[in-house]
Write a protein that holds these residues in place. Structure first.
Motif, PDB file in Angstrom:
ATOM      1  N   ILE A   1      65.100  31.612  42.584  1.00  0.00           N
ATOM      2  CA  ILE A   1      64.140  30.629  42.561  1.00  0.00           C
ATOM      3  C   ILE A   1      62.815  30.765  43.208  1.00  0.00           C
ATOM      4  CG2 ILE A   1      63.608  28.101  43.528  1.00  0.00           C
ATOM      5  CD1 ILE A   1      66.882  27.683  43.200  1.00  0.00           C
ATOM      6  N   CYS A   2      62.900  31.375  44.668  1.00  0.00           N
ATOM      7  CA  CYS A   2      61.818  31.801  45.307  1.00  0.00           C
ATOM      8  C   CYS A   2      61.023  32.913  44.591  1.00  0.00           C
ATOM      9  CB  CYS A   2      61.875  32.086  46.777  1.00  0.00           C
ATOM     10  SG  CYS A   2      62.621  30.734  47.594  1.00  0.00           S
ATOM     11  N   GLY A   3      61.684  33.952  44.025  1.00  0.00           N
ATOM     12  CA  GLY A   3      61.222  34.879  43.387  1.00  0.00           C
ATOM     13  C   GLY A   3      60.259  34.732  42.246  1.00  0.00           C
ATOM     14  N   ARG A   4      60.557  33.299  41.648  1.00  0.00           N
ATOM     15  CA  ARG A   4      59.843  32.675  40.683  1.00  0.00           C
ATOM     16  C   ARG A   4      58.818  31.919  40.968  1.00  0.00           C
ATOM     17  NH1 ARG A   4      64.863  33.984  38.335  1.00  0.00           N
ATOM     18  NH2 ARG A   4      64.882  34.363  35.958  1.00  0.00           N
ATOM     19  N   VAL A   5      58.965  30.981  42.072  1.00  0.00           N
ATOM     20  CA  VAL A   5      58.088  29.817  42.376  1.00  0.00           C
ATOM     21  C   VAL A   5      57.450  30.133  43.260  1.00  0.00           C
ATOM     22  CG1 VAL A   5      59.353  28.302  40.598  1.00  0.00           C
ATOM     23  CG2 VAL A   5      59.541  28.128  42.997  1.00  0.00           C
ATOM     24  N   CYS A   6      57.546  30.917  44.200  1.00  0.00           N
ATOM     25  CA  CYS A   6      56.791  30.916  45.396  1.00  0.00           C
ATOM     26  C   CYS A   6      55.378  31.461  45.228  1.00  0.00           C
ATOM     27  CB  CYS A   6      57.195  32.256  46.356  1.00  0.00           C
ATOM     28  SG  CYS A   6      58.302  31.819  47.740  1.00  0.00           S
ATOM     29  N   PRO A   7      54.235  30.867  46.015  1.00  0.00           N
ATOM     30  CA  PRO A   7      53.058  31.208  45.743  1.00  0.00           C
ATOM     31  C   PRO A   7      52.776  32.444  46.419  1.00  0.00           C
ATOM     32  CG  PRO A   7      53.109  29.477  47.257  1.00  0.00           C
ATOM     33  CD  PRO A   7      54.570  29.823  46.764  1.00  0.00           C
ATOM     34  N   GLN A   8      53.169  33.485  45.932  1.00  0.00           N
ATOM     35  CA  GLN A   8      53.405  35.028  46.524  1.00  0.00           C
ATOM     36  C   GLN A   8      51.946  35.389  47.087  1.00  0.00           C
ATOM     37  OE1 GLN A   8      54.942  35.349  43.312  1.00  0.00           O
ATOM     38  NE2 GLN A   8      57.238  35.017  44.019  1.00  0.00           N
ATOM     39  N   GLU A   9      50.966  35.282  46.248  1.00  0.00           N
ATOM     40  CA  GLU A   9      49.701  35.703  46.421  1.00  0.00           C
ATOM     41  C   GLU A   9      49.247  35.062  47.875  1.00  0.00           C
ATOM     42  OE1 GLU A   9      50.648  34.116  44.114  1.00  0.00           O
ATOM     43  OE2 GLU A   9      49.365  32.125  43.544  1.00  0.00           O
ATOM     44  N   ASN A  10      49.639  33.886  48.131  1.00  0.00           N
ATOM     45  CA  ASN A  10      49.213  33.399  49.659  1.00  0.00           C
ATOM     46  C   ASN A  10      50.144  33.599  50.618  1.00  0.00           C
ATOM     47  OD1 ASN A  10      46.770  32.431  48.638  1.00  0.00           O
ATOM     48  ND2 ASN A  10      48.067  30.406  47.663  1.00  0.00           N
ATOM     49  N   GLN A  11      51.177  34.415  50.290  1.00  0.00           N
ATOM     50  CA  GLN A  11      52.346  34.425  51.405  1.00  0.00           C
ATOM     51  C   GLN A  11      52.752  35.992  51.496  1.00  0.00           C
ATOM     52  OE1 GLN A  11      55.384  31.659  49.888  1.00  0.00           O
ATOM     53  NE2 GLN A  11      54.497  30.163  51.067  1.00  0.00           N
ATOM     54  N   CYS A  12      53.574  36.345  51.399  1.00  0.00           N
ATOM     55  CA  CYS A  12      54.103  37.977  51.358  1.00  0.00           C
ATOM     56  C   CYS A  12      53.080  39.102  50.831  1.00  0.00           C
ATOM     57  CB  CYS A  12      55.427  38.088  50.889  1.00  0.00           C
ATOM     58  SG  CYS A  12      55.649  37.732  49.219  1.00  0.00           S
ATOM     59  N   GLN A  13      52.509  38.738  49.668  1.00  0.00           N
ATOM     60  CA  GLN A  13      51.647  39.707  49.073  1.00  0.00           C
ATOM     61  C   GLN A  13      50.468  39.791  49.526  1.00  0.00           C
ATOM     62  OE1 GLN A  13      54.602  39.443  44.956  1.00  0.00           O
ATOM     63  NE2 GLN A  13      52.392  39.198  44.524  1.00  0.00           N
ATOM     64  N   LYS A  14      50.202  38.376  50.075  1.00  0.00           N
ATOM     65  CA  LYS A  14      48.725  38.454  50.449  1.00  0.00           C
ATOM     66  C   LYS A  14      48.363  39.419  51.671  1.00  0.00           C
ATOM     67  CE  LYS A  14      45.661  34.919  52.680  1.00  0.00           C
ATOM     68  NZ  LYS A  14      45.563  33.664  53.229  1.00  0.00           N
ATOM     69  N   PHE A  15      49.404  39.781  52.473  1.00  0.00           N
ATOM     70  CA  PHE A  15      49.368  40.961  53.416  1.00  0.00           C
ATOM     71  C   PHE A  15      49.554  42.187  53.201  1.00  0.00           C
ATOM     72  CE2 PHE A  15      50.046  36.412  54.870  1.00  0.00           C
ATOM     73  CZ  PHE A  15      48.943  36.323  55.862  1.00  0.00           C
ATOM     74  N   CYS A  16      49.803  42.437  52.062  1.00  0.00           N
ATOM     75  CA  CYS A  16      50.392  43.802  51.450  1.00  0.00           C
ATOM     76  C   CYS A  16      49.419  44.889  51.435  1.00  0.00           C
ATOM     77  CB  CYS A  16      51.031  43.642  49.924  1.00  0.00           C
ATOM     78  SG  CYS A  16      51.427  45.270  49.400  1.00  0.00           S
ATOM     79  N   THR A  17      49.785  46.050  52.156  1.00  0.00           N
ATOM     80  CA  THR A  17      49.010  46.969  52.429  1.00  0.00           C
ATOM     81  C   THR A  17      48.288  47.544  51.213  1.00  0.00           C
ATOM     82  OG1 THR A  17      50.394  47.661  54.325  1.00  0.00           O
ATOM     83  CG2 THR A  17      48.637  49.166  53.487  1.00  0.00           C
ATOM     84  N   VAL A  18      49.171  47.651  50.058  1.00  0.00           N
ATOM     85  CA  VAL A  18      48.748  48.111  48.854  1.00  0.00           C
ATOM     86  C   VAL A  18      47.517  47.266  48.276  1.00  0.00           C
ATOM     87  CG1 VAL A  18      49.233  48.877  46.419  1.00  0.00           C
ATOM     88  CG2 VAL A  18      50.979  49.175  48.539  1.00  0.00           C
ATOM     89  N   GLY A  19      47.761  46.128  48.237  1.00  0.00           N
ATOM     90  CA  GLY A  19      46.770  45.319  47.950  1.00  0.00           C
ATOM     91  C   GLY A  19      45.465  45.053  48.590  1.00  0.00           C
ATOM     92  N   LYS A  20      45.764  45.298  49.944  1.00  0.00           N
ATOM     93  CA  LYS A  20      44.469  45.586  50.763  1.00  0.00           C
ATOM     94  C   LYS A  20      43.711  46.711  50.544  1.00  0.00           C
ATOM     95  CE  LYS A  20      44.786  42.157  54.308  1.00  0.00           C
ATOM     96  NZ  LYS A  20      45.602  41.678  54.864  1.00  0.00           N
ATOM     97  N   ALA A  21      44.403  47.814  50.322  1.00  0.00           N
ATOM     98  CA  ALA A  21      43.802  49.069  49.988  1.00  0.00           C
ATOM     99  C   ALA A  21      43.002  48.970  48.918  1.00  0.00           C
ATOM    100  CB  ALA A  21      44.632  50.267  50.076  1.00  0.00           C
ATOM    101  N   ARG A  22      43.616  48.157  47.945  1.00  0.00           N
ATOM    102  CA  ARG A  22      42.837  48.274  46.470  1.00  0.00           C
ATOM    103  C   ARG A  22      41.713  46.827  46.458  1.00  0.00           C
ATOM    104  NH1 ARG A  22      47.009  49.958  41.950  1.00  0.00           N
ATOM    105  NH2 ARG A  22      47.782  51.954  42.805  1.00  0.00           N
ATOM    106  N   LYS A  23      41.633  46.437  47.668  1.00  0.00           N
ATOM    107  CA  LYS A  23      40.963  45.245  47.607  1.00  0.00           C
ATOM    108  C   LYS A  23      41.147  43.925  46.802  1.00  0.00           C
ATOM    109  CE  LYS A  23      36.978  47.398  50.117  1.00  0.00           C
ATOM    110  NZ  LYS A  23      37.473  48.432  50.438  1.00  0.00           N
ATOM    111  N   ASP A  24      42.341  44.005  46.178  1.00  0.00           N
ATOM    112  CA  ASP A  24      42.620  42.796  45.107  1.00  0.00           C
ATOM    113  C   ASP A  24      43.987  42.437  45.493  1.00  0.00           C
ATOM    114  OD1 ASP A  24      43.121  41.524  42.854  1.00  0.00           O
ATOM    115  OD2 ASP A  24      42.818  43.143  41.499  1.00  0.00           O
TER     116      ASP A  24
END
Ligand code: FAD
Ligand code: SF4
Ligand code: SF4
Length: 489
Positions: free
Chosen positions: A109-132
């Motif tokens: 359920i969480c894998g589908r509906v979590c607002p990941q871009e504001n939670q776990c994925q918001k802090f991901c180093t890979v996203g940060k390195a790519r500035k996106d």
């Protein structure tokens, strides 16, 4: 838009047994396969189809296993993300599932509906390195892949249950807060009864979030698991009407109660004409479709209105869900009317993107003045006023300022307000000793989530206001832990 098979072939070409750091950094984000928009608007099936094995393994290899794992800090239940992603990267899905299960009860359920871009994925180093942030490791998609793979293989081990404690516990509601609380209370050996007002359990997961975002068989399987663990699920039981909290504790022998009654009371527009035929709260509209399957016109116990032009007011996930449901129920044209600009839309970017792909129109910087009816009392349109953006309000977003004289009639035959939900006042009304804030949310001890009544705990939307699945789940677990301590005294 590539098909799942095409995306799999691409992933297969990228799959390797090992990668250098440079190669890892260069792996492209794996795209989620989805049903084509022109196909999916004619069915209720899930839009996102899930990663293939090749895609999951390649995506997992984008993770850099950061020592300081900032992603974990973004997850309200602190899943060991590099731990489980590392296992997916080497194809050990069972171990990945076991790692996730240490912290989360509802990964599919969480894998589908979590607002990941504001939670776990918001802090991901890979996203940060790519500035996106969109380029972060697809943690939610991988979590979903793990849970779905295990379910498909029938691997769903029941947790061990401690010997009976002789304590009887009531859990009010059956949404994610209550599911999590019930599971942890049962694991501790208590006799747990879950009381749900509706005829089916699952809370918003079942009556609110549409099938095309969250298949109901997944929620049913989580509730089935609770039953297998020995939780008694009692439906059609409205606490406060069928029985009061006080009676449950004083006469029915419940030693403690968890209240997870959610925020199911829709807010209305507060403009003239809101009682006309053809105005539905998003909650009612979605409940008819999701819970009562009104789209199954042959067998459904409730009908749905056949609309031509639908206006949905609001810009959050609920508004997107209502708009996309209206399209699937056959509306010719659906428009989201929102008072602010696109930048302020609170819905997830992915949901906005999906809505646009499906043909939902967006009328931004417009606010309702009145709903207009015909001589039979049916909606014939709305008068809207144009807005401009003013100073930021308490939410930090620039506030909409209506422009005088800009009122204009717009034709619609269905109007769906989706501007938020408040807490249902019934339990408070029938249990005056429960302290609430001015919004009707239960006031709780921050550490234990105990309410103003000893032995009564609460969590999820009834405490937080309309929030998220994972936050509700986290609160259910936190309260259960405190309840287990309380019951051990
Ligand atoms: P709920 O899920 O609301 O469950 C409460 C349950 O208690 C209900 O079943 C209700 O019938 C029952 N109940 C109420 N009063 C009583 C009573 N007196 N007696 C017995 N039972 C009672 N969150 C996300 O994270 N991602 C999303 O994509 C997302 N989309 C959403 C879409 C919609 C349409 C809606 C409405 C919400 C969405 N949310 C989303 C929010 C999320 O679903 C909620 O935050 C979450 O479900 C709250 O969980 P809960 O357990 O507190 O309450
Ligand atoms: Fe991210 Fe939600 Fe999974 Fe936590 S539960 S890792 S926030 S998707
Ligand atoms: Fe992997 Fe991103 Fe977490 Fe680092 S922050 S461990 S790259 S998921």
């Amino acid at each position: 838009m590539k098909t799942r098979e095409e995306l799999d072939v691409i992933a297969k070409g990228l799959r390797k047994d090992s990668y250098t750091m440079k190669e890892r950094m260069a792996i492209p984000l794996q795209e989620m396969p989805v049903q084509k928009p022109e196909v999916r608007i004619h069915n209720m099936s899930e839009v996102a189809l899930g990663f293939t094995e090749n895609q999951a393994i390649v995506e997992a290899n984008r993770c850099l296993s950061c020592k300081n794992h900032p992603c974990i800090d973004g997850c309200p239940v602190r899943i060991d993300i590099p731990g489980f992603v590392g296992k997916v990267a080497v194809g050990d899905i069972k171990e990945a599932y076991s790692i996730i299960s240490d912290s989360s009860l509802l990964p599919a359920i969480c894998g589908r509906v979590c607002p990941q871009e504001n939670q776990c994925q918001k802090f991901c180093t890979v996203g940060k390195a790519r500035k996106d942030v969109e380029q972060s490791v697809g943690i939610g998609r991988l979590e979903r892949y793990v849970a779905d793979t295990m379910r498909a293989e029938g691997y769903d081990p029941l947790p061990s249950i401690a010997p009976p404690t002789g304590k009887k516990v009531a859990v009010v509601g059956s949404g994610p807060a209550s599911i999590s609380a019930a599971a942890d209370l049962r694991k501790a050996g208590h006799d747990v009864y879950m009381f749900e007002a509706l005829h089916k359990g699952g809370g918003v997961l079942v009556y609110g979030i549409p099938e095309f975002r969250l298949p109901k068989k997944i929620v049913a399987s989580e509730l089935g698991k609770l039953e297998k663990m020995g939780v008694h699920i009692v439906t059609n039981f409205l606490v406060g009407r069928t029985m009061t909290l006080e009676t449950m504790m004083k006469e029915e022998g419940f030693d403690a109660v968890f209240v997870g009654s959610g925020a199911g009371l829709p807010k209305l527009l507060g403009v003239p004409g809101e009682n006309l035929v053809g105005v539905f709260s998003a909650n009612e509209y979605l409940t008819r479709s999701n819970l009562m399957h009104s789209y199954d016109t042959e067998n459904a116990l409730t009908p749905h209105i056949v609309s031509r032009k639908v206006a949905v007011f609001g810009g959050g996930n609920v508004a997107m869900d209502a708009a996309r449901t209206a399209l699937r129920l056959g509306a010719l044209e659906v428009t989201i009317v929102y008072r602010r600009s696109e930048e302020e839309l609170p819905a997830r970017r992915e949901e906005i993107g999906h809505a646009k792909e499906e043909g939902v129109k967006f009328l931004l910087l417009h606010a309702p003045v009145s709903v207009e009816g015909d001589e039979n009392g049916h909606v014939k349109g709305v008068i809207l006023q144009t807005c401009e953006l003013g100073e930021p309000d308490a939410s930090g977003r620039r506030s909409p300022v209506p422009i005088p004289g800009s009122e204009k009639f717009h034709e619609f035959d269905t109007v769906i307000p989706a501007i938020g939900n408040g807490s249902n006042p019934l339990i408070k009304m029938t249990t005056p000793a429960i302290e609430t804030n001015r919004r009707g949310n239960f006031i709780v001890n921050e550490d234990t989530l105990e309410t103003s009544i000893q032995g009564v705990f609460a969590g999820g939307d009834i405490v937080l206001g309309a929030a998220t699945v994972i936050l509700a789940m986290g609160q259910g677990r936190k309260a259960a832990k405190a309840m287990n301590d309380y019951l051990a005294r």
